[in-house]
Design a protein around this motif. Structure first.
Motif, short mmCIF file in Angstrom:
data_model
loop_
_atom_site.label_atom_id
_atom_site.label_comp_id
_atom_site.label_asym_id
_atom_site.label_seq_id
_atom_site.Cartn_x
_atom_site.Cartn_y
_atom_site.Cartn_z
N ASP A 272 0.81 -1.22 0.00
CA ASP A 272 0.00 0.00 0.00
C ASP A 272 0.85 1.27 0.00
O ASP A 272 0.31 2.37 0.18
CB ASP A 272 -0.92 0.02 1.23
N ARG A 273 2.15 1.14 -0.19
CA ARG A 273 3.05 2.28 -0.11
C ARG A 273 2.59 3.44 -0.99
O ARG A 273 2.59 4.60 -0.57
CB ARG A 273 4.46 1.87 -0.50
N TYR A 274 2.18 3.15 -2.20
CA TYR A 274 1.88 4.22 -3.15
C TYR A 274 0.45 4.75 -3.04
O TYR A 274 0.02 5.55 -3.86
CB TYR A 274 2.23 3.77 -4.57
N SER A 275 -0.24 4.32 -1.99
CA SER A 275 -1.49 4.99 -1.63
C SER A 275 -1.21 6.19 -0.74
O SER A 275 -2.10 7.01 -0.51
CB SER A 275 -2.42 4.01 -0.90
N ILE A 276 0.02 6.32 -0.24
CA ILE A 276 0.43 7.47 0.56
C ILE A 276 0.71 8.64 -0.38
O ILE A 276 1.44 8.50 -1.36
CB ILE A 276 1.69 7.13 1.39
N TRP A 277 0.18 9.80 -0.08
CA TRP A 277 0.25 10.92 -1.03
C TRP A 277 1.68 11.35 -1.33
O TRP A 277 1.98 11.74 -2.46
CB TRP A 277 -0.59 12.10 -0.53
N THR A 278 2.57 11.29 -0.33
CA THR A 278 3.95 11.76 -0.56
C THR A 278 4.70 10.91 -1.56
O THR A 278 5.74 11.34 -2.09
CB THR A 278 4.73 11.79 0.77
N MET A 279 4.23 9.69 -1.81
CA MET A 279 4.90 8.78 -2.74
C MET A 279 4.43 8.93 -4.18
O MET A 279 5.03 8.38 -5.09
CB MET A 279 4.69 7.32 -2.31
N GLN A 280 3.35 9.66 -4.38
CA GLN A 280 2.68 9.68 -5.68
C GLN A 280 3.22 10.80 -6.57
O GLN A 280 3.51 11.90 -6.10
CB GLN A 280 1.18 9.87 -5.48
N GLY A 281 3.31 10.51 -7.87
CA GLY A 281 3.74 11.51 -8.81
C GLY A 281 2.85 12.74 -8.83
O GLY A 281 3.31 13.85 -9.12
N ALA A 282 1.58 12.57 -8.50
CA ALA A 282 0.63 13.68 -8.50
C ALA A 282 0.97 14.74 -7.45
O ALA A 282 0.46 15.86 -7.52
CB ALA A 282 -0.79 13.17 -8.26
N TYR A 283 1.82 14.39 -6.48
CA TYR A 283 2.24 15.35 -5.46
C TYR A 283 3.73 15.68 -5.58
O TYR A 283 4.38 16.02 -4.59
CB TYR A 283 1.89 14.82 -4.07
N HIS A 284 4.21 15.57 -6.81
CA HIS A 284 5.54 16.04 -7.16
C HIS A 284 5.37 17.03 -8.32
O HIS A 284 4.27 17.26 -8.79
CB HIS A 284 6.45 14.87 -7.56
N ASN A 285 6.45 17.61 -8.73
CA ASN A 285 6.39 18.64 -9.77
C ASN A 285 6.40 17.97 -11.14
O ASN A 285 7.40 18.00 -11.88
CB ASN A 285 7.56 19.61 -9.59
N LEU A 286 5.26 17.37 -11.47
CA LEU A 286 5.13 16.51 -12.64
C LEU A 286 3.74 16.64 -13.26
O LEU A 286 2.78 17.03 -12.58
CB LEU A 286 5.35 15.05 -12.24
N PRO A 287 3.61 16.26 -14.52
CA PRO A 287 2.29 16.26 -15.14
C PRO A 287 1.52 14.96 -14.87
O PRO A 287 2.10 13.88 -14.77
CB PRO A 287 2.62 16.37 -16.63
N GLN A 288 0.21 15.10 -14.74
CA GLN A 288 -0.68 13.95 -14.84
C GLN A 288 -1.12 13.89 -16.30
O GLN A 288 -1.73 14.83 -16.80
CB GLN A 288 -1.90 14.11 -13.92
N ILE A 289 -0.79 12.82 -16.98
CA ILE A 289 -0.94 12.76 -18.43
C ILE A 289 -2.12 11.86 -18.81
O ILE A 289 -2.18 10.69 -18.41
CB ILE A 289 0.35 12.23 -19.10
N ASN A 290 -3.05 12.43 -19.54
CA ASN A 290 -4.22 11.67 -19.99
C ASN A 290 -4.89 10.98 -18.81
O ASN A 290 -5.31 9.82 -18.90
CB ASN A 290 -3.80 10.65 -21.06
N GLY A 291 -4.99 11.69 -17.68
CA GLY A 291 -5.64 11.16 -16.49
C GLY A 291 -4.84 10.14 -15.72
O GLY A 291 -5.38 9.48 -14.82
N THR A 292 -3.55 10.00 -16.02
CA THR A 292 -2.74 8.94 -15.45
C THR A 292 -1.48 9.49 -14.78
O THR A 292 -0.81 10.37 -15.34
CB THR A 292 -2.31 7.94 -16.55
#
Length: 640
Positions: A476-496
């Protein structure tokens, strides 16, 4: 003896090439077992510290900190040794809380460390009975390991200690090492009280540390039997250092000792082989002391025990691994480049950095160590931990550090081509970005992300990681917000967002130093379902600020792209301009392309709030139209 010979044959024939794809063997490729046998001290004469009875030498060694050490020892004279209950171990399974079990264990170790140092400082026997109580208490425990670590090494896969099973984790190794030094210094004193004390202590170190290490190859940190997404990280040098200490101080059988030490060399080679040749610590500066720093401790005690004959301090990789800690320092309030699980504040242990610099002949490290000491304003503060070897080495090197000039690295950039970390400095900006892949040690799904500091203060950030729980190192590590690309300086591409796995990586990574430009294709860091043919992102740093350019191609997109930015101060959004950092800078974007918004992220985890305060902010730039090809541009400028 038969098991050790079989084990040694297995290790000598095991090829690591198939595990990680490269094989340096800096230790075992340079030194054979016969070299170790020839140079290994057969007594304890290699120990560079005074014997307990040499009061004059101890008075001199500990003089700068004597009052501090005695005060801590006196405080521990009435310490009540805490029992770690069965329910404390079970709490990890029940709620995921690690601290319930770890707190009393840590406090016991701290008290024992303080008592040991106080007795060495004073030498009057006042602390001996309490040291005896603490060591006896440790031998009565079912395990020295932590509840969070037991499931990985026990057949039960549970957090309650398993009968007749001893495993080596970070805590068990540290306890074994600490008790080995207690046995070394006070064996004769204990024997005058009752020989059973030293005998019991020695037997427990052998049964809990030495024998499990010799008998097992399946503890993942050893690097011998990696499976799936397992990899070698800081556990390897950390645990091997502790095992080596126990072998050197406790094991009397020369054949067993030799086989065990060479096995640690074979295992540590797995860690060195995993580290990229550029020397960067992919786990970040917070873990440098446990990764490169523990490798240094391992290599140091190995060199001491072999009259400096078995040593690889002259290897460029070892020096590069050390200098990483100085290069990653940003400044201000101890800000550092903090990709992965590292904290954004740190800088490392100055005395450890100094010693490392001495042995690899790095003026940069030694001067940085003095800079950090002066910054702390705690140049005379001695802060030992249960890692007692470092405390002893601190005492030895402290006088030399005082005569070193303080300085920070002056290079304009640092490029780590294999790890794909880039640090750029221009005027009052410090920029860092990463490529890599999404199964690095302590990984976040953050290929292509960046941070930017202005005047040594954060603008665009990486949050780091919160307090460790059961979820942190689980499926479940990547259910933690700090681990997710969406909470880094990155694009969410095509909803992904980006995905976890070694196959999710950067491609065509290029650094152009003459242009201060970093470019990479991050498209392969996203799942195939995003239908990304490429997403080429470039960063260009000038004296005025940072330009980010995105050029993409997506097959049959169905959702709008959202470009995320994580910032430390509340932004102010105007048409095409977002004020940042209390007005120190601004993010410029094309308002015809994006709808801008932001959200506050409360920081209720103390590990994060101690760094960032009550909240962080995520900027969301949502594309107004869905396009299969396109270009975006974002410009960060100083405020006028």
């Amino acid at each position: 003896m038969r098991i050790y010979l079989i084990l040694l044959f297995f290790l000598s024939s095991l090829s690591f090439q198939g595990l990680l794809g490269k094989e340096l063997k800096l230790l075992t490729g340079t030194f054979k077992q016969e070299d170790l046998k020839l140079n290994l001290s057969r007594d304890k004469s290699w120990v560079p510290y005074p014997s307990y009875s040499d009061r004059k030498a101890w008075d001199q060694l500990i003089a700068p900190f004597r009052e501090q050490v005695i005060a801590k020892g006196d405080k521990a004279l009435d310490y009540q040794w805490q029992v770690v209950k069965a329910t404390d171990y079970l709490e990890y399974e029940r709620s995921g809380n690690r601290g319930i079990m770890e707190k009393p264990m840590n406090e016991n170790c701290t008290a024992l460390t303080n008592l040991l140092l106080a007795e060495l400082a004073e030498g009057k026997g006042r602390y001996i009975d309490q040291i005896l109580n603490g060591t006896w208490h440790m031998t009565e425990m079912s395990t020295w390991s932590l509840s969070a670590h037991l499931p990985a090494f026990q057949s039960s896969k549970r957090s309650l200690p398993q009968e007749r099973t001893h495993v080596i984790d970070l805590m068990a190794g540290d306890v074994g090492s600490l008790l080995s030094w207690i046995h070394y210094f006070f064996r004769d004193t204990f024997n005058t009280i009752n020989p059973e004390i030293s005998l019991r202590l020695k037997q427990h170190i052998q049964q809990r540390i030495i024998l499990p290490y010799l008998d097992r190859n399946d503890m993942w940190w050893q690097g011998f039997e990696l499976k799936g997404n397992q990899l070698v990280n800081n556990w390897n040098p950390w645990c091997n250092f502790n095992v080596l200490t126990c072998l050197l101080l406790i094991e009397d059988n020369p054949d067993v000792q030799l086989a065990g030490i060479y096995k640690t060399m074979t295992s540590v080679d797995r860690f060195i082989d995993y580290i990229k040749k550029d020397g960067a610590c992919e786990e970040g500066p917070s873990y440098w002391g446990h990764a490169a720093g523990k490798l240094y401790d391992y290599l140091k005690i190995l060199a001491l025990a072999t009259q400096n004959k078995v040593s690889i301090f002259d290897k460029p990789l070892i020096r590069d691994m050390g200098e990483y800690i100085a290069q990653s320092y940003i400044g201000g309030d101890r800000w550092v480049v903090n990709f992965a699980d590292a904290s954004a504040k740190g800088g490392g242990d100055p005395l450890l950095i100094y010693r490392y610099g001495q042995d690899v002949n790095s003026t940069e490290m030694m001067q940085f160590a003095r800079y950090m000491t002066d910054l702390d304003g705690k140049g005379s503060d001695f802060r030992p931990s249960r890692d007692i070897f470092r405390a002893f080495e601190d005492l030895r090197c402290f006088p030399q550090l005082q005569h070193t000039q303080a300085a920070l690295p002056q290079n304009a950039f640092k490029w780590y081509p294999e790890t794909q970390f880039l640090y750029l400095k221009k005027e009052n900006f410090f920029f860092a970005a990463k490529g890599g892949f999404n199964n690095e040690s302590h990984n976040h799904n953050d290929v292509g992300s960046f941070i930017l500091y202005q005047d040594q203060q954060p603008l665009f950030i990486d949050a780091g990681v919160g307090t460790y729980t059961k979820k942190t190192f689980s499926d479940d590590r990547y259910s933690i917000w700090t681990m997710q690309g969406a909470y880094h300086n990155l694009p969410q591409i095509n909803g992904t967002d980006q995905a976890f796995g070694k196959e999710y990586k950067a491609e065509n990574v290029v650094f152009l130093p003459e242009q201060n430009k970093f470019q990479l294709d991050i498209g392969k860091a996203y799942p195939k379902t995003a239908n990304i043919e490429h997403w080429i992102r470039s960063y260009s740093l000038t004296a005025d600020g940072l330009t980010i350019a995105d050029e993409f191609k997506i097959k049959n997109p169905t959702q709008s792209n959202i470009v995320h930015f994580l910032v430390s101060k509340e932004p102010q959004i105007n048409k095409g301009v977002i004020a940042l950092g209390d007005g120190r800078a601004a993010l410029h974007f094309n308002p015809a392309q994006f709808v801008a918004s932001y959200e506050a992220i409360p920081q209720d985890d103390p590990r994060l709030s101690q760094v960032w305060g009550e909240r962080l902010y995520r900027i969301n730039l949502k594309a107004k139209s869905i396009k299969s090809t396109g270009k975006y541009s974002f410009i960060i400028k100083k405020a006028k």
